[in-house]
Design a protein around this motif. Structure first.
Motif, mmCIF file in Angstrom:
data_model
loop_
_atom_site.group_PDB
_atom_site.id
_atom_site.type_symbol
_atom_site.label_atom_id
_atom_site.label_comp_id
_atom_site.label_asym_id
_atom_site.label_seq_id
_atom_site.Cartn_x
_atom_site.Cartn_y
_atom_site.Cartn_z
ATOM 1 N N ILE A 13 20.968 25.428 24.219
ATOM 2 C CA ILE A 13 21.876 26.478 23.746
ATOM 3 C C ILE A 13 21.203 27.839 23.836
ATOM 4 O O ILE A 13 21.801 28.809 24.297
ATOM 5 N N SER A 14 19.947 27.928 23.465
ATOM 6 C CA SER A 14 19.211 29.198 23.540
ATOM 7 C C SER A 14 19.117 29.671 24.983
ATOM 8 O O SER A 14 19.322 30.839 25.292
ATOM 9 N N TYR A 15 18.811 28.746 25.884
ATOM 10 C CA TYR A 15 18.711 29.092 27.302
ATOM 11 C C TYR A 15 20.065 29.573 27.824
ATOM 12 O O TYR A 15 20.162 30.579 28.518
ATOM 13 N N SER A 16 21.131 28.870 27.476
ATOM 14 C CA SER A 16 22.476 29.256 27.923
ATOM 15 C C SER A 16 22.824 30.655 27.445
ATOM 16 O O SER A 16 23.375 31.458 28.191
ATOM 17 N N CYS A 17 22.516 30.955 26.211
ATOM 18 C CA CYS A 17 22.814 32.287 25.674
ATOM 19 C C CYS A 17 22.016 33.358 26.388
ATOM 20 O O CYS A 17 22.531 34.415 26.713
ATOM 21 N N SER A 18 20.743 33.089 26.676
ATOM 22 C CA SER A 18 19.921 34.099 27.352
ATOM 23 C C SER A 18 20.387 34.299 28.780
ATOM 24 O O SER A 18 20.377 35.404 29.298
ATOM 25 N N VAL A 19 20.826 33.226 29.471
ATOM 26 C CA VAL A 19 21.333 33.363 30.837
ATOM 27 C C VAL A 19 22.588 34.217 30.826
ATOM 28 O O VAL A 19 22.754 35.118 31.643
ATOM 29 N N ASN A 20 23.507 33.980 29.902
ATOM 30 C CA ASN A 20 24.745 34.758 29.836
ATOM 31 C C ASN A 20 24.479 36.220 29.525
ATOM 32 O O ASN A 20 25.164 37.095 30.024
ATOM 33 N N GLN A 21 23.458 36.513 28.720
ATOM 34 C CA GLN A 21 23.151 37.898 28.396
ATOM 35 C C GLN A 21 22.563 38.629 29.593
ATOM 36 O O GLN A 21 22.688 39.833 29.711
ATOM 37 N N ASN A 22 21.918 37.914 30.515
ATOM 38 C CA ASN A 22 21.299 38.552 31.668
ATOM 39 C C ASN A 22 22.265 38.768 32.826
ATOM 40 O O ASN A 22 21.922 39.397 33.806
ATOM 41 N N LYS A 23 23.459 38.217 32.745
ATOM 42 C CA LYS A 23 24.442 38.425 33.812
ATOM 43 C C LYS A 23 24.855 39.886 33.855
ATOM 44 O O LYS A 23 24.902 40.570 32.842
ATOM 45 N N THR A 24 25.178 40.345 35.055
ATOM 46 C CA THR A 24 25.654 41.712 35.201
ATOM 47 C C THR A 24 26.992 41.852 34.499
ATOM 48 O O THR A 24 27.890 41.037 34.688
ATOM 49 N N LYS A 25 27.135 42.869 33.708
ATOM 50 C CA LYS A 25 28.372 43.097 32.966
ATOM 51 C C LYS A 25 29.469 43.548 33.926
ATOM 52 O O LYS A 25 29.316 44.515 34.651
ATOM 53 N N GLN A 26 30.542 42.818 33.942
ATOM 54 C CA GLN A 26 31.687 43.220 34.747
ATOM 55 C C GLN A 26 32.438 44.319 34.016
ATOM 56 O O GLN A 26 32.456 44.380 32.792
ATOM 57 N N SER A 27 33.084 45.162 34.775
ATOM 58 C CA SER A 27 33.813 46.285 34.212
ATOM 59 C C SER A 27 35.074 45.812 33.489
ATOM 60 O O SER A 27 35.615 44.756 33.783
ATOM 61 N N ASP A 28 35.531 46.630 32.571
ATOM 62 C CA ASP A 28 36.784 46.355 31.889
ATOM 63 C C ASP A 28 37.966 47.026 32.599
ATOM 64 O O ASP A 28 39.086 46.979 32.107
ATOM 65 N N LEU A 29 37.707 47.680 33.734
ATOM 66 C CA LEU A 29 38.785 48.343 34.457
ATOM 67 C C LEU A 29 39.787 47.304 34.970
ATOM 68 O O LEU A 29 39.389 46.272 35.510
ATOM 69 N N PRO A 30 41.084 47.567 34.847
ATOM 70 C CA PRO A 30 42.112 46.599 35.275
ATOM 71 C C PRO A 30 42.352 46.659 36.786
ATOM 72 O O PRO A 30 43.397 47.085 37.258
ATOM 73 N N ILE A 31 41.378 46.222 37.559
ATOM 74 C CA ILE A 31 41.435 46.348 39.019
ATOM 75 C C ILE A 31 42.196 45.203 39.694
ATOM 76 O O ILE A 31 42.691 45.347 40.799
ATOM 77 N N ILE A 32 42.297 44.069 39.025
ATOM 78 C CA ILE A 32 42.927 42.901 39.637
ATOM 79 C C ILE A 32 44.414 43.171 39.835
ATOM 80 O O ILE A 32 45.109 43.632 38.936
ATOM 81 N N GLY A 33 44.881 42.898 41.064
ATOM 82 C CA GLY A 33 46.287 43.103 41.379
ATOM 83 C C GLY A 33 46.479 43.452 42.835
ATOM 84 O O GLY A 33 45.575 43.316 43.661
ATOM 85 N N THR A 34 47.674 43.933 43.149
ATOM 86 C CA THR A 34 48.021 44.360 44.498
ATOM 87 C C THR A 34 48.234 45.860 44.476
ATOM 88 O O THR A 34 48.931 46.388 43.601
ATOM 89 N N TRP A 35 47.643 46.543 45.452
ATOM 90 C CA TRP A 35 47.635 48.004 45.514
ATOM 91 C C TRP A 35 48.106 48.474 46.882
ATOM 92 O O TRP A 35 47.730 47.891 47.897
ATOM 93 N N GLU A 36 48.920 49.530 46.910
ATOM 94 C CA GLU A 36 49.373 50.108 48.178
ATOM 95 C C GLU A 36 48.718 51.472 48.373
ATOM 96 O O GLU A 36 48.734 52.317 47.476
ATOM 97 N N LEU A 37 48.169 51.686 49.568
ATOM 98 C CA LEU A 37 47.516 52.951 49.888
ATOM 99 C C LEU A 37 48.547 54.084 49.905
ATOM 100 O O LEU A 37 49.583 53.970 50.570
ATOM 101 N N ILE A 38 48.248 55.173 49.174
ATOM 102 C CA ILE A 38 49.171 56.313 49.138
ATOM 103 C C ILE A 38 48.535 57.595 49.676
ATOM 104 O O ILE A 38 49.240 58.550 49.981
#
Length: 152
Positions: A13-38
């Motif tokens: 459990i300690s190892y799992s927690c330390s591995v998760n803390q070392n992952k690169t933080k993904q952004s909270d920006l709502p980028i997922i979806g379909t986008w049309e170039l304007i």
């Protein structure tokens, strides 16, 4: 025996927690979806110009791990210069840094290149700006693209 087993689970459990803390933080920006170039502009050396062509339609689709883009002419291939382009690959998004790893593209010499952009999202508009550089093609420019979220 119970003590050894308990220590083993605590270690896992300690190892799992330390591995998760070392992952690169993904952004909270709502980028997922379909986008049309304007809109799209390019800056090369001291010159800035629009690269947006209203006779073409381009969409970018972003899921949690990959992006793809498709562009085609609005004459359904029946005009004098039929156009179709497509590309795809993996991406990362850390804070406002969006990096595309182009794995597939109709113009194969662009493949296996990395393109890093700063992005922002305001309402339903995604803006990305960054350097588009492919040394073997002599491409070295700054591009700015704006996309509007496609709604169902």
């Amino acid at each position: 025996m119970k003590t050894k087993l308990s220590l083993f689970f605590i270690a896992i459990i300690s190892y799992s927690c330390s591995v998760n803390q070392n992952k690169t933080k993904q952004s909270d920006l709502p980028i997922i979806g379909t986008w049309e170039l304007i809109s799209a502009t390019t800056k090369e050396k001291d010159s800035t110009f629009s690269t947006f062509n209203p006779k073409l339609k381009m969409i970018k689709i972003i899921n949690p791990t990959h992006f793809s883009f498709f562009q085609h002419d609005l004459t359904m291939g029946k005009g004098p210069n039929p156009t179709f382009a497509a590309g795809a690959g993996k991406y990362t998004l850390v804070n406002d840094t969006y990096t595309e790893y182009l794995e597939y593209f109709i113009h194969r010499e662009w493949e296996n290149n990395k393109f890093e952009f700063k992005i922002s999202i305001q309402n339903d508009t995604l803006t990305q700006q960054g350097v588009e550089k492919v040394e073997k093609l002599g491409v070295d420019r700054i591009i700015t693209e704006r996309y509007k979220r496609v709604k169902n």
